[in-house]
Design a protein around this motif. Structure first.
Motif, PDB file in Angstrom:
ATOM      1  N   THR A 110      24.929 -16.356  -2.029  1.00 15.13           N
ATOM      2  CA  THR A 110      25.592 -17.366  -1.548  1.00 15.13           C
ATOM      3  C   THR A 110      24.835 -18.633  -1.445  1.00 15.13           C
ATOM      4  OG1 THR A 110      27.538 -15.607  -0.700  1.00 15.13           O
ATOM      5  CG2 THR A 110      27.092 -18.383  -0.346  1.00 15.13           C
ATOM      6  N   PHE A 111      23.740 -18.361  -0.756  1.00 20.83           N
ATOM      7  CA  PHE A 111      22.891 -19.107  -0.573  1.00 20.83           C
ATOM      8  C   PHE A 111      21.935 -19.732  -2.394  1.00 20.83           C
ATOM      9  CE2 PHE A 111      22.099 -17.643   4.520  1.00 20.83           C
ATOM     10  CZ  PHE A 111      23.202 -17.811   4.200  1.00 20.83           C
ATOM     11  N   VAL A 112      21.639 -18.798  -2.557  1.00 27.73           N
ATOM     12  CA  VAL A 112      21.098 -19.180  -3.881  1.00 27.73           C
ATOM     13  C   VAL A 112      21.696 -20.180  -5.037  1.00 27.73           C
ATOM     14  CG1 VAL A 112      20.344 -18.542  -5.996  1.00 27.73           C
ATOM     15  CG2 VAL A 112      19.787 -16.803  -4.019  1.00 27.73           C
ATOM     16  N   ASP A 113      23.112 -20.103  -4.632  1.00 27.01           N
ATOM     17  CA  ASP A 113      24.531 -20.913  -5.327  1.00 27.01           C
ATOM     18  C   ASP A 113      24.810 -21.988  -4.714  1.00 27.01           C
ATOM     19  OD1 ASP A 113      25.012 -18.224  -6.771  1.00 27.01           O
ATOM     20  OD2 ASP A 113      26.576 -17.650  -6.001  1.00 27.01           O
ATOM     21  N   LEU A 114      24.794 -22.377  -3.454  1.00 28.77           N
ATOM     22  CA  LEU A 114      24.665 -23.740  -2.786  1.00 28.77           C
ATOM     23  C   LEU A 114      23.346 -24.339  -3.462  1.00 28.77           C
ATOM     24  CD1 LEU A 114      25.283 -22.658   0.947  1.00 28.77           C
ATOM     25  CD2 LEU A 114      27.191 -23.272  -1.412  1.00 28.77           C
ATOM     26  N   LEU A 115      21.798 -23.305  -3.079  1.00 30.84           N
ATOM     27  CA  LEU A 115      20.612 -24.704  -4.010  1.00 30.84           C
ATOM     28  C   LEU A 115      21.225 -24.794  -4.964  1.00 30.84           C
ATOM     29  CD1 LEU A 115      18.043 -22.779  -2.563  1.00 30.84           C
ATOM     30  CD2 LEU A 115      18.995 -24.505  -1.573  1.00 30.84           C
ATOM     31  N   ILE A 116      21.318 -24.312  -6.258  1.00 33.90           N
ATOM     32  CA  ILE A 116      21.864 -24.417  -7.151  1.00 33.90           C
ATOM     33  C   ILE A 116      23.048 -25.417  -7.625  1.00 33.90           C
ATOM     34  CG2 ILE A 116      22.307 -23.485  -9.907  1.00 33.90           C
ATOM     35  CD1 ILE A 116      20.681 -20.865  -9.018  1.00 33.90           C
ATOM     36  N   ASP A 117      24.062 -25.222  -7.578  1.00 34.83           N
ATOM     37  CA  ASP A 117      24.983 -25.948  -7.530  1.00 34.83           C
ATOM     38  C   ASP A 117      25.286 -27.547  -6.453  1.00 34.83           C
ATOM     39  OD1 ASP A 117      26.547 -23.735  -8.434  1.00 34.83           O
ATOM     40  OD2 ASP A 117      27.872 -23.393  -6.896  1.00 34.83           O
ATOM     41  N   SER A 118      23.580 -27.547  -5.575  1.00 32.82           N
ATOM     42  CA  SER A 118      24.297 -29.312  -5.090  1.00 32.82           C
ATOM     43  C   SER A 118      23.191 -29.935  -5.760  1.00 32.82           C
ATOM     44  CB  SER A 118      23.578 -28.455  -3.586  1.00 32.82           C
ATOM     45  OG  SER A 118      24.606 -27.997  -2.229  1.00 32.82           O
ATOM     46  N   ALA A 119      22.034 -28.257  -6.243  1.00 35.24           N
ATOM     47  CA  ALA A 119      20.924 -29.321  -7.063  1.00 35.24           C
ATOM     48  C   ALA A 119      21.833 -30.738  -8.624  1.00 35.24           C
ATOM     49  CB  ALA A 119      19.908 -28.519  -8.042  1.00 35.24           C
ATOM     50  N   GLN A 120      22.728 -29.503  -8.949  1.00 37.50           N
ATOM     51  CA  GLN A 120      23.195 -29.735 -10.245  1.00 37.50           C
ATOM     52  C   GLN A 120      24.582 -31.570  -9.925  1.00 37.50           C
ATOM     53  OE1 GLN A 120      22.977 -28.789 -13.176  1.00 37.50           O
ATOM     54  NE2 GLN A 120      24.459 -30.920 -13.394  1.00 37.50           N
ATOM     55  N   ARG A 121      25.464 -31.142  -8.433  1.00 33.18           N
ATOM     56  CA  ARG A 121      26.262 -32.502  -8.402  1.00 33.18           C
ATOM     57  C   ARG A 121      25.416 -33.473  -7.158  1.00 33.18           C
ATOM     58  NH1 ARG A 121      31.206 -31.439  -6.908  1.00 33.18           N
ATOM     59  NH2 ARG A 121      31.924 -29.948  -7.745  1.00 33.18           N
ATOM     60  N   LEU A 122      24.234 -32.872  -7.585  1.00 30.39           N
ATOM     61  CA  LEU A 122      23.554 -34.129  -6.774  1.00 30.39           C
ATOM     62  C   LEU A 122      22.341 -35.623  -7.332  1.00 30.39           C
ATOM     63  CD1 LEU A 122      22.802 -32.914  -2.785  1.00 30.39           C
ATOM     64  CD2 LEU A 122      24.791 -34.428  -3.520  1.00 30.39           C
ATOM     65  N   ILE A 138      22.761 -30.188   7.464  1.00 34.60           N
ATOM     66  CA  ILE A 138      22.139 -30.480   5.985  1.00 34.60           C
ATOM     67  C   ILE A 138      22.981 -28.933   6.022  1.00 34.60           C
ATOM     68  CG2 ILE A 138      20.346 -30.175   4.427  1.00 34.60           C
ATOM     69  CD1 ILE A 138      18.884 -31.707   6.050  1.00 34.60           C
ATOM     70  N   THR A 139      23.180 -27.663   5.884  1.00 41.79           N
ATOM     71  CA  THR A 139      23.614 -26.317   5.254  1.00 41.79           C
ATOM     72  C   THR A 139      25.108 -26.739   5.557  1.00 41.79           C
ATOM     73  OG1 THR A 139      22.899 -25.855   8.160  1.00 41.79           O
ATOM     74  CG2 THR A 139      21.971 -24.944   6.356  1.00 41.79           C
ATOM     75  N   ALA A 140      25.741 -27.033   6.569  1.00 46.24           N
ATOM     76  CA  ALA A 140      26.986 -27.319   6.785  1.00 46.24           C
ATOM     77  C   ALA A 140      27.725 -27.993   5.719  1.00 46.24           C
ATOM     78  CB  ALA A 140      27.462 -28.258   7.968  1.00 46.24           C
ATOM     79  N   VAL A 141      26.839 -29.281   5.901  1.00 50.19           N
ATOM     80  CA  VAL A 141      27.391 -30.149   4.178  1.00 50.19           C
ATOM     81  C   VAL A 141      26.975 -29.734   2.887  1.00 50.19           C
ATOM     82  CG1 VAL A 141      26.695 -32.298   3.723  1.00 50.19           C
ATOM     83  CG2 VAL A 141      27.187 -32.498   5.159  1.00 50.19           C
ATOM     84  N   SER A 142      26.212 -28.799   2.307  1.00 45.89           N
ATOM     85  CA  SER A 142      25.923 -28.084   1.746  1.00 45.89           C
ATOM     86  C   SER A 142      27.048 -27.454   1.050  1.00 45.89           C
ATOM     87  CB  SER A 142      24.937 -27.173   1.459  1.00 45.89           C
ATOM     88  OG  SER A 142      25.086 -25.648   2.546  1.00 45.89           O
ATOM     89  N   ARG A 143      28.143 -27.140   1.542  1.00 46.22           N
ATOM     90  CA  ARG A 143      29.204 -26.281   0.592  1.00 46.22           C
ATOM     91  C   ARG A 143      30.025 -27.172   0.411  1.00 46.22           C
ATOM     92  NH1 ARG A 143      26.402 -23.284   4.470  1.00 46.22           N
ATOM     93  NH2 ARG A 143      26.749 -20.977   4.294  1.00 46.22           N
ATOM     94  N   VAL A 144      30.530 -28.458   0.728  1.00 45.94           N
ATOM     95  CA  VAL A 144      31.222 -29.696  -0.076  1.00 45.94           C
ATOM     96  C   VAL A 144      29.744 -30.337  -0.988  1.00 45.94           C
ATOM     97  CG1 VAL A 144      31.750 -31.966  -0.112  1.00 45.94           C
ATOM     98  CG2 VAL A 144      31.984 -30.236   2.281  1.00 45.94           C
ATOM     99  N   THR A 145      28.659 -30.523  -1.433  1.00 41.25           N
ATOM    100  CA  THR A 145      28.238 -30.997  -1.884  1.00 41.25           C
ATOM    101  C   THR A 145      27.899 -29.783  -3.500  1.00 41.25           C
ATOM    102  OG1 THR A 145      25.873 -29.690  -0.719  1.00 41.25           O
ATOM    103  CG2 THR A 145      26.207 -32.528  -0.795  1.00 41.25           C
ATOM    104  N   ALA A 146      28.492 -28.649  -2.720  1.00 41.16           N
ATOM    105  CA  ALA A 146      28.276 -26.744  -3.871  1.00 41.16           C
ATOM    106  C   ALA A 146      29.332 -27.329  -4.777  1.00 41.16           C
ATOM    107  CB  ALA A 146      27.701 -26.218  -3.340  1.00 41.16           C
ATOM    108  N   GLY A 147      30.541 -27.439  -4.116  1.00 41.49           N
ATOM    109  CA  GLY A 147      31.618 -26.491  -3.952  1.00 41.49           C
ATOM    110  C   GLY A 147      32.437 -27.666  -4.403  1.00 41.49           C
TER     111      GLY A 147
END
Length: 326
Positions: free
Chosen positions: A225-237, A283-292
């Motif tokens: 789940t944490f790996v996906d947060l990093l990958i998806d946030s990088a793609q979206r942002l 940052i980690t809390a907001v990453s749920r929004v930046t990723a999904g």
């Protein structure tokens, strides 16, 4: 032990000039207590209030808008799955009632913290933890150096900050005279405030350390789940296709950092450490929004508000104590 004995034992520390509790609290600070009229103390109290309120709003949205929660799983699953075997309608009905209780108590806590508002919020978070524990919901830790029976305590440590945030607020910022009467002795209400704030803040300190340590271990173990947060946030942002190998390397560094912060949280009163924890918690809390995305994941960010607000309140608490000593 009677309250008078507890207070007397703490007051006796002021006579021990050589006894300094490095990383926790000095004898003189404990005997003096925080300046409850200072701006810093007011900021610390309101930071906890806001954090608990936002956390409650996030829990409300999750419990009333979704059915994939630990509470539902525990109520709905049969005995073979660790649940109670309720019908789907019964399980969803109770879960949504719990969600509405969380919302009501969270909003009231923002205005008037008391045993009747923060107490139910502790129970709501404990209910979520218990459902997680009973159904193995979200268990991700399987390291060879941790025995299986210790793994089951993962949800308790991971959710510690969210469970104890309203409990710490109840000690630090009670609106009722209940606490004042309970702790009254010859010294009056100022000693009550000193003892309550000390106990509440140390409880929050242990809780945030447990949460950061658990999440740090998860990161080091490459939780998917944490790996996906990093990958998806990088793609979206950044519109950057972050390779999984690089995400895993970054996650390992993040995990080590979280473990170091958890240790520093217990061993030092450095405001820089707690401000760093507050920033990273946000940052980690907001990453749920930046990723999904915001529409479906904003409640996950709010539910983690205490990961930022608790260390921020602790930083202000140490600042108030230091200012009082000067």
């Amino acid at each position: 032990m009677p309250y008078e004995a507890i207070i007397a034992s703490f007051a006796h520390l002021s006579d021990l000039e050589a006894a300094r509790y490095d990383g926790w609290v000095t004898a003189s600070e404990l005997s003096t207590g925080p300046n409850t009229e200072s701006l810093g103390w007011q900021i610390a109290r309101w930071t906890l209030r806001v954090g608990v309120c936002l956390q409650a709003i996030g829990a409300w949205r999750w419990l009333t808008g979704y059915d994939d929660t630990p509470i539902f799983e525990w109520l709905w699953l049969g005995e073979e799955g660790g649940g109670l075997g309720w019908s789907e309608a019964e399980a969803l009905g109770l879960q949504r009632q719990v969600g509405w209780v969380a919302l009501a108590c969270g909003l009231l806590t923002l205005v008037r913290p008391s045993l009747l508002t923060t107490g139910p919020l502790v129970l709501v978070e404990a209910f979520i933890v218990y459902g997680t524990w009973k159904t193995d919901y979200g268990f991700t830790l399987h390291p060879v150096f941790i025995a299986p029976h210790w793994e089951r305590w993962y949800p308790v440590a991971a959710h510690a900050c969210r469970v104890f945030a309203p409990l710490g607020l109840m000690l630090v910022d009670p609106f009722w005279g209940f606490w004042r009467r309970g702790f009254r002795h010859q010294g009056g209400s100022e000693d009550a405030t000193t003892i309550r704030s000390y106990l509440g803040m140390q409880l929050l300190r242990l809780a945030v350390a447990a949460t950061f340590a658990t999440h740090g271990m998860e990161a080091m173990l490459q939780r998917s789940t944490f790996v996906d947060l990093l990958i998806d946030s990088a793609q979206r942002l950044l519109h950057w296709d972050l390779p999984q190998s690089q995400a895993e390397q970054a996650l390992f560094v993040i995990g080590v950092t979280d473990l170091l912060l958890a240790g520093a949280c217990l061993l030092t009163r450095s405001r820089a450490v707690f401000l760093w924890m507050a920033t990273w918690g946000a940052i980690t809390a907001v990453s749920r929004v930046t990723a999904g995305g915001l529409e479906y994941h904003w409640h996950e960010t709010l539910w983690r508000a205490s990961h930022c607000c608790v260390p921020l309140a602790l930083a202000m608490y140490w600042q108030v104590l230091r200012s009082r000593q000067k």
